[in-house]
Write a protein that holds these residues in place. Sequence first.
Motif, PDB file in Angstrom:
ATOM      1  N   ASN A  42       0.805  -1.219   0.000  1.00 16.66           N
ATOM      2  CA  ASN A  42       0.000   0.000   0.000  1.00 16.66           C
ATOM      3  C   ASN A  42       0.844   1.279   0.000  1.00 16.66           C
ATOM      4  O   ASN A  42       0.300   2.368  -0.067  1.00 16.66           O
ATOM      5  CB  ASN A  42      -1.007   0.003   1.157  1.00 16.66           C
ATOM      6  N   GLN A  43       2.165   1.151   0.055  1.00 17.09           N
ATOM      7  CA  GLN A  43       3.046   2.310  -0.089  1.00 17.09           C
ATOM      8  C   GLN A  43       3.273   2.566  -1.574  1.00 17.09           C
ATOM      9  O   GLN A  43       3.343   1.620  -2.366  1.00 17.09           O
ATOM     10  CB  GLN A  43       4.397   2.079   0.605  1.00 17.09           C
ATOM     11  N   ASN A  44       3.412   3.808  -1.946  1.00 14.57           N
ATOM     12  CA  ASN A  44       3.618   4.145  -3.353  1.00 14.57           C
ATOM     13  C   ASN A  44       5.099   4.057  -3.688  1.00 14.57           C
ATOM     14  O   ASN A  44       5.886   4.888  -3.266  1.00 14.57           O
ATOM     15  CB  ASN A  44       3.072   5.544  -3.648  1.00 14.57           C
ATOM     16  N   ALA A  45       5.469   3.030  -4.445  1.00 16.61           N
ATOM     17  CA  ALA A  45       6.844   2.830  -4.893  1.00 16.61           C
ATOM     18  C   ALA A  45       6.844   2.825  -6.407  1.00 16.61           C
ATOM     19  O   ALA A  45       6.012   2.166  -7.029  1.00 16.61           O
ATOM     20  CB  ALA A  45       7.393   1.509  -4.356  1.00 16.61           C
ATOM     21  N   SER A  46       7.762   3.579  -7.011  1.00 19.62           N
ATOM     22  CA  SER A  46       7.826   3.675  -8.469  1.00 19.62           C
ATOM     23  C   SER A  46       9.208   3.316  -8.969  1.00 19.62           C
ATOM     24  O   SER A  46      10.203   3.818  -8.455  1.00 19.62           O
ATOM     25  CB  SER A  46       7.503   5.099  -8.925  1.00 19.62           C
ATOM     26  N   SER A  47       9.245   2.483  -9.975  1.00 21.37           N
ATOM     27  CA  SER A  47      10.500   2.174 -10.646  1.00 21.37           C
ATOM     28  C   SER A  47      10.924   3.416 -11.425  1.00 21.37           C
ATOM     29  O   SER A  47      10.103   4.068 -12.077  1.00 21.37           O
ATOM     30  CB  SER A  47      10.295   1.003 -11.599  1.00 21.37           C
ATOM     31  N   LEU A  48      12.201   3.763 -11.375  1.00 23.94           N
ATOM     32  CA  LEU A  48      12.670   4.928 -12.132  1.00 23.94           C
ATOM     33  C   LEU A  48      12.447   4.729 -13.621  1.00 23.94           C
ATOM     34  O   LEU A  48      12.326   5.698 -14.371  1.00 23.94           O
ATOM     35  CB  LEU A  48      14.149   5.204 -11.853  1.00 23.94           C
ATOM     36  N   ASN A  49      12.360   3.491 -14.041  1.00 18.67           N
ATOM     37  CA  ASN A  49      12.110   3.193 -15.446  1.00 18.67           C
ATOM     38  C   ASN A  49      10.717   3.662 -15.881  1.00 18.67           C
ATOM     39  O   ASN A  49      10.488   3.909 -17.057  1.00 18.67           O
ATOM     40  CB  ASN A  49      12.258   1.689 -15.695  1.00 18.67           C
ATOM     41  N   ASP A  50       9.785   3.787 -14.933  1.00 22.13           N
ATOM     42  CA  ASP A  50       8.409   4.177 -15.229  1.00 22.13           C
ATOM     43  C   ASP A  50       8.136   5.665 -15.045  1.00 22.13           C
ATOM     44  O   ASP A  50       7.028   6.118 -15.292  1.00 22.13           O
ATOM     45  CB  ASP A  50       7.442   3.391 -14.334  1.00 22.13           C
ATOM     46  N   ILE A  51       9.120   6.407 -14.599  1.00 28.58           N
ATOM     47  CA  ILE A  51       8.928   7.835 -14.327  1.00 28.58           C
ATOM     48  C   ILE A  51       9.296   8.643 -15.556  1.00 28.58           C
ATOM     49  O   ILE A  51      10.260   8.336 -16.251  1.00 28.58           O
ATOM     50  CB  ILE A  51       9.777   8.270 -13.109  1.00 28.58           C
ATOM     51  N   SER A  52       8.515   9.665 -15.809  1.00 28.97           N
ATOM     52  CA  SER A  52       8.799  10.569 -16.923  1.00 28.97           C
ATOM     53  C   SER A  52       8.629  12.008 -16.454  1.00 28.97           C
ATOM     54  O   SER A  52       8.109  12.253 -15.366  1.00 28.97           O
ATOM     55  CB  SER A  52       7.869  10.273 -18.103  1.00 28.97           C
ATOM     56  N   MET A  53       9.081  12.935 -17.286  1.00 28.96           N
ATOM     57  CA  MET A  53       8.980  14.351 -16.961  1.00 28.96           C
ATOM     58  C   MET A  53       8.172  15.040 -18.058  1.00 28.96           C
ATOM     59  O   MET A  53       8.300  14.702 -19.234  1.00 28.96           O
ATOM     60  CB  MET A  53      10.381  14.963 -16.843  1.00 28.96           C
ATOM     61  N   PHE A  54       7.358  15.999 -17.652  1.00 31.67           N
ATOM     62  CA  PHE A  54       6.515  16.713 -18.595  1.00 31.67           C
ATOM     63  C   PHE A  54       7.334  17.565 -19.557  1.00 31.67           C
ATOM     64  O   PHE A  54       8.289  18.222 -19.154  1.00 31.67           O
ATOM     65  CB  PHE A  54       5.545  17.640 -17.858  1.00 31.67           C
ATOM     66  N   THR A  55       6.927  17.546 -20.832  1.00 26.95           N
ATOM     67  CA  THR A  55       7.468  18.464 -21.837  1.00 26.95           C
ATOM     68  C   THR A  55       6.260  19.146 -22.473  1.00 26.95           C
ATOM     69  O   THR A  55       5.115  18.843 -22.142  1.00 26.95           O
ATOM     70  CB  THR A  55       8.284  17.739 -22.931  1.00 26.95           C
ATOM     71  N   TYR A  56       6.521  20.028 -23.417  1.00 27.08           N
ATOM     72  CA  TYR A  56       5.414  20.699 -24.096  1.00 27.08           C
ATOM     73  C   TYR A  56       4.758  19.797 -25.135  1.00 27.08           C
ATOM     74  O   TYR A  56       3.680  20.096 -25.617  1.00 27.08           O
ATOM     75  CB  TYR A  56       5.890  22.005 -24.734  1.00 27.08           C
ATOM     76  N   SER A  57       5.385  18.681 -25.464  1.00 28.23           N
ATOM     77  CA  SER A  57       4.770  17.719 -26.385  1.00 28.23           C
ATOM     78  C   SER A  57       4.607  16.398 -25.635  1.00 28.23           C
ATOM     79  O   SER A  57       3.798  16.316 -24.728  1.00 28.23           O
ATOM     80  CB  SER A  57       5.612  17.563 -27.655  1.00 28.23           C
ATOM     81  N   ASP A  58       5.355  15.374 -25.983  1.00 29.56           N
ATOM     82  CA  ASP A  58       5.282  14.090 -25.290  1.00 29.56           C
ATOM     83  C   ASP A  58       6.136  14.119 -24.035  1.00 29.56           C
ATOM     84  O   ASP A  58       7.155  14.797 -23.973  1.00 29.56           O
ATOM     85  CB  ASP A  58       5.783  12.967 -26.204  1.00 29.56           C
ATOM     86  N   ASP A  59       5.731  13.347 -23.034  1.00 30.57           N
ATOM     87  CA  ASP A  59       6.540  13.237 -21.825  1.00 30.57           C
ATOM     88  C   ASP A  59       7.838  12.512 -22.153  1.00 30.57           C
ATOM     89  O   ASP A  59       7.873  11.627 -22.999  1.00 30.57           O
ATOM     90  CB  ASP A  59       5.784  12.482 -20.732  1.00 30.57           C
ATOM     91  N   LYS A  60       8.915  12.887 -21.465  1.00 27.69           N
ATOM     92  CA  LYS A  60      10.236  12.305 -21.704  1.00 27.69           C
ATOM     93  C   LYS A  60      10.560  11.354 -20.555  1.00 27.69           C
ATOM     94  O   LYS A  60      10.524  11.740 -19.388  1.00 27.69           O
ATOM     95  CB  LYS A  60      11.268  13.426 -21.782  1.00 27.69           C
ATOM     96  N   PRO A  61      10.892  10.076 -20.866  1.00 28.57           N
ATOM     97  CA  PRO A  61      11.261   9.119 -19.811  1.00 28.57           C
ATOM     98  C   PRO A  61      12.495   9.598 -19.027  1.00 28.57           C
ATOM     99  O   PRO A  61      13.424  10.166 -19.599  1.00 28.57           O
ATOM    100  CB  PRO A  61      11.579   7.841 -20.578  1.00 28.57           C
ATOM    101  N   LEU A  62      12.463   9.344 -17.740  1.00 31.24           N
ATOM    102  CA  LEU A  62      13.560   9.755 -16.868  1.00 31.24           C
ATOM    103  C   LEU A  62      14.894   9.184 -17.332  1.00 31.24           C
ATOM    104  O   LEU A  62      15.909   9.869 -17.300  1.00 31.24           O
ATOM    105  CB  LEU A  62      13.271   9.322 -15.427  1.00 31.24           C
ATOM    106  N   ARG A  63      14.902   7.939 -17.814  1.00 30.74           N
ATOM    107  CA  ARG A  63      16.163   7.323 -18.250  1.00 30.74           C
ATOM    108  C   ARG A  63      16.803   8.127 -19.380  1.00 30.74           C
ATOM    109  O   ARG A  63      18.026   8.230 -19.453  1.00 30.74           O
ATOM    110  CB  ARG A  63      15.957   5.858 -18.627  1.00 30.74           C
TER     111      ARG A  63
END
Length: 154
Positions: A42-63
């Motif tokens: 029930n804790q929120n854990a995220s793989s860095l592989n699944d994280i992205s950052m907002f851009t003005y078009s498509d989101d960019k994967p953190l990797r």
Amino acid sequence: MDLKKIIAITGKPGLYKLIATTRTGILVESLADGKKMPVSANQNASSLNDISMFTYSDDKPLREILAMMYKHYQGKQAPSHKEDEATLRAELEHFFPEYDRERVYFSDIKKLFQWYNILLEKGLVDEHPEPATAQQESAPDKQPEENTNADTQA
């Protein structure tokens, strides 16, 4: 770089390496001090592989952003995440000018710089955003049972 087993846990500082999936959650090891601890489902854990950052078009994967940082800083440490907002935003502009300035908060930028420096220190970041094909074939894909959100910001 393979970030599938590197985990960020909401409410906990730093980064963690996934050790095993348990019946009630996952077992992780802190990259900072090597201590192992259980993380409940029930804790929120995220793989860095699944994280992205907002851009003005498509989101960019953190990797991909981390690979851009590695190239920009020539494999060396980035400025500390403790720098002021103007400094870190200016640094981000150098290698990632397309980030969405309204939806990417300063706290996200601080995490990006902190995580890059941690991963660099542990030898887990390089200029290649995808892991080598040989590594993918030799390592079976085991996804942790966790709450992830592909649009989670860095």
